[in-house]
Design an enzyme around this catalytic site. Structure first.
Site, PDB file in Angstrom:
ATOM      1  N   GLU A 187       8.079 -21.775   8.537  1.00  0.00           N
ATOM      2  CA  GLU A 187       8.364 -20.862   9.646  1.00  0.00           C
ATOM      3  C   GLU A 187       9.525 -21.357  10.506  1.00  0.00           C
ATOM      4  O   GLU A 187      10.230 -20.567  11.127  1.00  0.00           O
ATOM      5  CB  GLU A 187       7.123 -20.703  10.533  1.00  0.00           C
ATOM      6  CG  GLU A 187       5.929 -20.106   9.817  1.00  0.00           C
ATOM      7  CD  GLU A 187       4.727 -19.946  10.729  1.00  0.00           C
ATOM      8  OE1 GLU A 187       4.896 -20.099  11.959  1.00  0.00           O
ATOM      9  OE2 GLU A 187       3.622 -19.671  10.228  1.00  0.00           O
ATOM     10  N   GLU A 239       0.800  -1.227   0.000  1.00  0.00           N
ATOM     11  CA  GLU A 239       0.000   0.000   0.000  1.00  0.00           C
ATOM     12  C   GLU A 239       0.832   1.276   0.000  1.00  0.00           C
ATOM     13  O   GLU A 239       0.302   2.362  -0.225  1.00  0.00           O
ATOM     14  CB  GLU A 239      -0.942  -0.012   1.212  1.00  0.00           C
ATOM     15  CG  GLU A 239      -2.046  -1.050   1.077  1.00  0.00           C
ATOM     16  CD  GLU A 239      -3.024  -1.031   2.240  1.00  0.00           C
ATOM     17  OE1 GLU A 239      -2.655  -0.504   3.308  1.00  0.00           O
ATOM     18  OE2 GLU A 239      -4.136  -1.541   2.074  1.00  0.00           O
TER      19      GLU A 239
END
Length: 310
Positions: free
Chosen positions: A123, A92
């Site tokens: 992870e 954004e």
């Protein structure tokens, strides 16, 4: 292997974000209105938790702004929910502030496919974390922000450690104090939101806290770099009707002019809001306004001030 797994499980159980929340006991037996009231009450605690971390957030903003001013990058690193929140903020920034997409980037364990599908196994790989950040070639002008609610995610810790060894500034964003990730970074931002309403679901309060912190880091740095004028988003690119309307409205507010004048100024400026603003505020032609902005490294306020000097 079993001992390591057992130890890790014990540590995870001890974290505040993993505790059972007495306020949401028997949540599945509540009415819909009771459920959302409980969730809303818990969410309301996030703002206060973030407030307690403001000094550390401000310190990180200064470091990020300084790095970007030198041509460096802000690179977020995370896994799961943390990685997706990082991706959202990074994506954004270009449309909000008109920056190059390379300026703010993200790394998520499992790559882009992890944005829409859980890839939890990645992870736990320190090697993958180090390899992922190594591809970005972090250096002294970059800031690497590792994000993990638990503060113990191997992928993210390894990425931050690698970046720091190679001269990059490092920041940790966690929801638990005294974490491995916090110790790996130079700046530790801890937002202690406490137990989740749904035990273990750190996409909830922890995720909200992380999003708030990343909003502050990126928006704060962009404001210091002059990509905000007052509180106006003056680097918006008028690429569609909505954005063109927004650009004209912002220019009206910034200069105190009528709509028609704002639209004409934007047209004269090649639909560049920063150029139009400098043209109007400093009474310059398009080419002179562009040169002023270039000299000020895109900082609109500085460009206007410099152009006004005798």
């Amino acid at each position: 292997m079993r001992r390591a797994t057992s130890k890790a499980s014990t540590i995870l159980r001890e974290l505040s974000t993993e505790q059972a929340n007495p306020a949401s006991g028997d949540l599945d037996l509540k009415s819909s209105l009771e459920i959302v009231r409980i969730l809303n009450t818990e969410d309301a605690k996030v703002g206060s938790a973030v407030k307690r971390a403001l000094p550390q957030i401000a310190r990180a903003v200064d470091v990020i702004a300084g790095a970007l001013k030198r041509g460096g990058r802000l690179i977020y690193v995370g896994t799961g929910t943390s990685g997706r929140i990082a991706a959202l903020d990074a994506a954004e920034i270009p449309p909000t502030f008109g920056t190059d997409p390379k300026t703010v980037q993200f790394i998520i364990a499992g790559g882009l496919r992890a944005l829409g599908k859980a890839v939890e196994a990645d992870e736990d790989s320190r090697q993958s974390g180090a390899q992922a950040i190594a591809k970005k070639k972090p250096g002294k002008n970059d800031v690497i922000v590792g994000i993990a609610a638990s503060g113990r995610t191997p992928f993210t810790i390894a990425a931050v450690e690698y970046a720091r060894r190679h001269g990059a500034k490092t920041v940790a964003v966690t929801c638990n104090p005294d974490s491995q990730l916090g110790k790996a970074a130079e700046i530790e931002i801890v937002v202690e939101v406490g137990p989740e309403a749904i035990s273990g679901s750190t996409r909830m309060k922890s995720g909200t806290a992380q999003k708030m912190v990343l909003n502050m880091l990126s928006s704060g740095a962009m404001a210091k770099l002059g990509y905000v004028y007052g509180n106006l988003m003056i680097n918006v690119r008028a690429k569609n009707y909505k954005l063109a309307e927004r650009a004209a409205t912002i220019l009206q507010r910034a200069v105190g002019i009528e709509r028609g004048v704002a639209e004409h100024a934007l047209k004269s400026a090649g639909q560049s809001l920063p150029v139009a603003l400098v043209m109007l505020k400093a009474k310059l032609g398009k080419s002179a306004a562009e040169r002023a902005l270039e000299s000020a490294h895109g900082n609109v306020r500085q460009a206007i001030a410099a152009a006004r000097l005798p």
